[in-house]
Design a protein around this motif. Structure first.
Motif, PDB file in Angstrom:
ATOM      1  N   VAL A 307       0.743  -1.061   0.047  1.00 24.23           N
ATOM      2  CA  VAL A 307       0.005  -0.212  -0.079  1.00 24.23           C
ATOM      3  C   VAL A 307       0.842   1.206   0.092  1.00 24.23           C
ATOM      4  O   VAL A 307       1.902   1.376   0.956  1.00 24.23           O
ATOM      5  N   GLY A 309       2.096   5.177   0.351  1.00 22.17           N
ATOM      6  CA  GLY A 309       1.590   6.328   0.868  1.00 22.17           C
ATOM      7  C   GLY A 309       0.591   6.302   2.036  1.00 22.17           C
ATOM      8  O   GLY A 309       0.244   7.428   2.763  1.00 22.17           O
ATOM      9  N   ARG A 310       0.407   5.109   2.945  1.00 25.85           N
ATOM     10  CA  ARG A 310      -0.281   4.890   4.077  1.00 25.85           C
ATOM     11  C   ARG A 310       0.374   4.025   5.166  1.00 25.85           C
ATOM     12  O   ARG A 310       0.331   2.701   4.919  1.00 25.85           O
ATOM     13  N   GLN A 311       1.374   4.761   5.702  1.00 31.69           N
ATOM     14  CA  GLN A 311       2.281   3.953   6.748  1.00 31.69           C
ATOM     15  C   GLN A 311       1.384   3.161   7.717  1.00 31.69           C
ATOM     16  O   GLN A 311       0.164   3.713   8.070  1.00 31.69           O
ATOM     17  N   VAL A 313      -0.757   0.627   7.108  1.00 31.51           N
ATOM     18  CA  VAL A 313      -1.525  -0.095   6.340  1.00 31.51           C
ATOM     19  C   VAL A 313      -1.018  -1.173   5.595  1.00 31.51           C
ATOM     20  O   VAL A 313       0.067  -0.882   4.564  1.00 31.51           O
ATOM     21  N   ALA A 329      -2.798   1.610  11.554  1.00 28.00           N
ATOM     22  CA  ALA A 329      -2.942   3.174  11.050  1.00 28.00           C
ATOM     23  C   ALA A 329      -4.603   3.235  10.580  1.00 28.00           C
ATOM     24  O   ALA A 329      -5.222   2.316  10.213  1.00 28.00           O
ATOM     25  N   LEU A 331      -7.742   3.378   8.542  1.00 22.91           N
ATOM     26  CA  LEU A 331      -7.879   2.771   7.146  1.00 22.91           C
ATOM     27  C   LEU A 331      -8.695   3.658   6.217  1.00 22.91           C
ATOM     28  O   LEU A 331      -9.384   4.536   6.754  1.00 22.91           O
ATOM     29  N   PRO A 332      -8.527   3.747   4.894  1.00 25.02           N
ATOM     30  CA  PRO A 332      -9.243   4.340   4.137  1.00 25.02           C
ATOM     31  C   PRO A 332     -10.654   4.052   4.139  1.00 25.02           C
ATOM     32  O   PRO A 332     -11.229   3.001   4.430  1.00 25.02           O
ATOM     33  N   GLU A 336     -13.056   5.440  -1.054  1.00 32.53           N
ATOM     34  CA  GLU A 336     -11.693   6.297  -1.177  1.00 32.53           C
ATOM     35  C   GLU A 336     -10.808   5.173  -2.033  1.00 32.53           C
ATOM     36  O   GLU A 336     -10.893   4.179  -2.156  1.00 32.53           O
ATOM     37  N   VAL A 338      -7.071   4.104  -3.420  1.00 31.25           N
ATOM     38  CA  VAL A 338      -5.779   3.749  -2.870  1.00 31.25           C
ATOM     39  C   VAL A 338      -4.937   3.337  -3.924  1.00 31.25           C
ATOM     40  O   VAL A 338      -5.148   2.546  -5.012  1.00 31.25           O
TER      41      VAL A 338
END
Lengths: 376, 376
Positions: A307, A309-311, A313, A329, A331-332, A336, A338
Motif C-alpha cells: 500500500v 503512502g499509507r504507513q 496499512v 493506522a 484505514l481508508p 476512497e 488507494v
C-alpha cells in the motif's frame, strides 16, 4: 427483456481527469518518476559505454519503448515474436527476441517480421538454427543470431564454448539468412537476491562464466560482437564489469514490490512509478478495508502488493477480485482511492489493456498495453 | 527499414485443426469432459431442488454460460458490472452481481444494464443502498438486492440479522427502484480445505450461521426468498443442507490443480476439462524440458500447474514465459506439445482472449473470452 440498447463501458479515464475520477481498478503510471527512471538508466549506460536495450516484456507498451529509444536506447528486447509485432508497427525497428523460437509457425512469423525491421533471436539447438534459416530463406529475410549460454539460470542456453562452436557451424552454413551476432547470458535468479553484496557476487559469477566462453571463442578465432544480458537487479554490476556491452533491464522503469525489497546502493536506485489504483468497496469490519483489486488486476506469485503512502496499512489477503487492507493506522473509507505497488510488474502489465499516465495527479495520457496477452 | 507490410498474427487455431497444429501457448477446453461436468452439476442441483446459478467469474466466456443455461441454470453470477456486459449482449438476461458495487460510475452502469436484463447485486452498507437507489431512479430501472452476510470469509458482508434489518429499512424506502431478494452467504476459504470431512464441517458451520440469520429475519416477519452462495468445493454440502436454495459454483465446469487436490466423495466429482497447451522450446539440459507457457499464460499463486497424461513429469519452476519440466519419466522432445492443468482457473482464463474447444483432439470451436480483463 427490453428493447433498450446495451450499455457500453465508458473509458476508465480521460485526459485531464484527476486521480479521484479514474474508474478502478486501473493500472497507473507516475510519469515524473518514470521519466527519472529512464533518464537515470540511460545516463548510467552511456557513462559505462554500454548499449541499453530495455526489455519490453516488462510493460508490453509501445509508448514506453519509444520514450526509451528517444533517450538513446539502441532498440528493445521482446520475449515472443507475437509480442514484438505491436512495437514494430509503432515504429520500433530494432528488436531482439531474447528467447528461443521453435516451430514452423513461429519461425515463419519471425522471418516475415525481419522483412520490416531488424530482428535478432536466441538459439540453443542446431536443429532450431536450420529451421530458422529455412524460414528466412522462404521469406527472403535475414536474422541476427545470438547463441544463448547458461550462466546459472538453468533454463535455456547451452553449457559452454564447445556447444557454441557446434551451433556456429550451422549458422555459418546459411550466410544469406543468418549472421552470428554474439552471446546472450542472462541470470534471472540473481535479480531478486536481497543483499546487495550477495547479489553482486552472484552477478559476478555469471559474468565470469560468460567471460570464459568469450575467451574460448576468441581462442578459436571467433569474434563475439555483442554480449547481451543483465536485468534490473544486477545491471549496476554488468555495467561496471566490462564483459557485457549491451544490457536488457526492463523493470527499472517501474520497479515493483519484489524489486523494491532488494537492497541497493546509492548509485543506481530506481523509484516506484507503477501502481494499481483501487477503491475501497466494503468497510463492514472495522479492522479492515476491502479494495476492489485482486489477482485479476495484479499478480501475486512474487508477493503481495504494498500500500503506497499509507504507513502502517498493509495489503494482507488477496483473492480474485478483492484485497483485505489491515493495519494499526487509520484505514481508508468506503469509496476512497488507494494506490498499490504491484508485487511483480511484468505479469501485472499483462492483465491490463491500458496504462493511465499521470503527472501531478492528473491524467496526461492513456497508453495502450498493445502487446498484452501476446504470448505466442 | 522496409516498405514491406507489417506481419499480422495468424489465428492460434482453426476449426478442424488437430491439437498438434494449435499454436502455443493456448487455453484449451476438452468439450466432452466439460459437458459431462455441466450435466453432472445440473442433475445434482435438479435432484436437490436447488437453483443453479453458476459463477461466470471463473471463465468470462459467454458461450460457457449459454451452455449452462441451456441445461437449466437459472442465470449466472458475475463479480463486476463490466464483466456482466458481454454476457448480457450474448443473451444472458438474468445476472446476479455477487459483490458490492460502490461509486457513482459503477452504479450508473449497473442501473443502465438493469434496463436491458434482470440484475441483482449485493450490498453491505446503508449508504451504498441509497446511492444504488438514486442511480436506478436516474435510469428508471429496478434492481434486486441481496444483503451479503459474513459467514466466515471475513471479507465483505454484514455480521448478522440486526445489520440486515437496518439495511432492509433503506431498501424498503425505495420500492420503485429496489426489491429485497434475500441473502448471499459465501465462504471462499472452505472451498480449498483438502479433507472432505473437514470441508464438510466448515461448510456446515457457514450454513449454520446463515440459517441463524434467516431464522432471526423470519422471527422479525421478514421473508427471505433466496439464499444464495456456495462454491465448487462445498456445493455437495450446500445442496444437501436445506439452507441454500441457489448455488453459485463456477470452477466445477473446469476444475483446476488446486480444486483437483481436494478429496471428494463419489457423488460429486468433476473432471479436468481445462488445459494450457504448451510446446517444448529448449531441451539443452537432459534433466529438464523447457516449455513456452509461464506466468503470462497461467496464474501460479494457488500452486504450480500439473502436467497432464505424463506420469512422473512435473512442472517444477515457473517464470514469466517459461516452465521447467522435470522428473524421472522420459521428457517430451523439442517442439512436442504438452497439456498443463492450471493451478487456478479463474485468473488463468483472465489471461486469454480465446478458448480453443476440442473434441476428440480436434478443434470444434473457438470461443471468445469476452469478459477477459473486465474488472471494473
Amino acid at each position: 427483456m427490453s428493447t433498450d440498447s446495451f450499455p457500453t463501458l465508458p473509458p476508465a479515464a480521460r485526459v485531464g481527469d484527476p486521480l479521484e475520477r479514474i474508474d478502478t481498478p486501473a493500472l497507473v503510471l507516475d510519469l515524473d518518476a518514470f521519466e527519472r527512471n529512464l533518464d537515470l538508466m540511460q545516463a548510467k549506460a552511456r557513462a559505462a559505454g554500454v548499449a541499453l536495450r530495455p526489455h519490453a516484456k516488462a510493460h508490453k507498451t509501445p509508448q514506453v519503448a519509444l520514450a526509451q529509444i528517444a533517450r538513446g536506447a539502441v532498440g528493445i528486447c521482446c520475449q515472443k515474436v507475437s509480442e514484438a509485432l505491436p512495437f514494430l508497427e509503432a515504429g520500433v525497428t530494432d528488436i531482439h527476441i531474447s528467447n528461443e523460437v521453435v516451430g514452423a509457425a513461429k519461425l515463419a512469423l519471425l522471418a516475415q517480421a525481419a522483412r520490416v525491421g531488424r530482428f535478432s533471436v536466441c538459439v540453443d539447438d542446431a536443429g532450431q538454427v536450420a529451421e530458422l534459416a529455412a524460414a528466412c530463406a522462404a521469406q527472403g529475410s535475414r536474422v541476427d543470431v545470438f547463441v544463448e549460454i547458461n550462466v546459472g539460470q538453468d533454463r535455456c542456453g547451452v553449457a559452454g564454448a564447445p556447444e557454441v562452436l557446434s551451433i556456429l557451424q550451422v549458422i555459418s552454413a546459411h550466410p544469406q539468412q543468418l549472421a552470428f551476432k554474439g552471446l546472450q547470458a542472462y541470470q534471472g535468479r540473481v535479480q531478486h537476491i536481497r543483499s546487495r553484496e550477495e547479489r553482486r557476487a552472484a552477478a559476478l559469477a555469471a559474468s565470469a562464466r560468460t567471460a570464459a566462453v568469450v575467451a574460448a571463442l576468441q581462442a578459436a578465432g571467433i569474434a563475439c560482437p555483442v554480449v547481451t544480458g543483465g536485468g534490473s537487479g544486477s545491471v549496476e554490476f554488468e555495467l561496471a564489469g566490462g564483459i557485457y556491452n549491451e544490457v536488457q533491464p526492463g523493470s527499472s522503469a517501474f520497479m515493483d514490490a519484489d524489486y523494491g525489497a532488494n537492497e541497493y546502493g546509492d548509485a543506481l536506485r530506481f523509484e516506484h512509478s507503477l501502481f494499481v489504483l483501487a477503491s475501497v468497496m466494503s468497510r463492514v469490519d472495522e479492522r479492515q478495508a476491502i479494495v476492489d483489486a485482486g489477482l485479476k488486476s495484479m499478480s501475486a506469485e512474487s508477493g503481495l502488493p504494498r500500500v503506497w503512502g499509507r504507513q502502517g496499512v498493509e495489503y494482507a489477503v488477496i483473492s480474485d477480485e478483492h484485497g483485505n487492507l489491515r493495519g494499526g493506522a487509520p484505514l481508508p473509507q468506503l469509496g476512497e482511492r488507494v494506490l498499490l505497488v504491484p508485487g511483480h510488474c511484468d505479469p501485472t502489465f499483462n492483465l491490463h489493456d491500458e496504462l493511465v499516465c499521470l503527472r501531478g495527479g492528473v491524467v496526461e495520457a492513456i497508453w495502450p498495453v498493445a502487446a498484452r496477452g501476446l504470448s505466442r
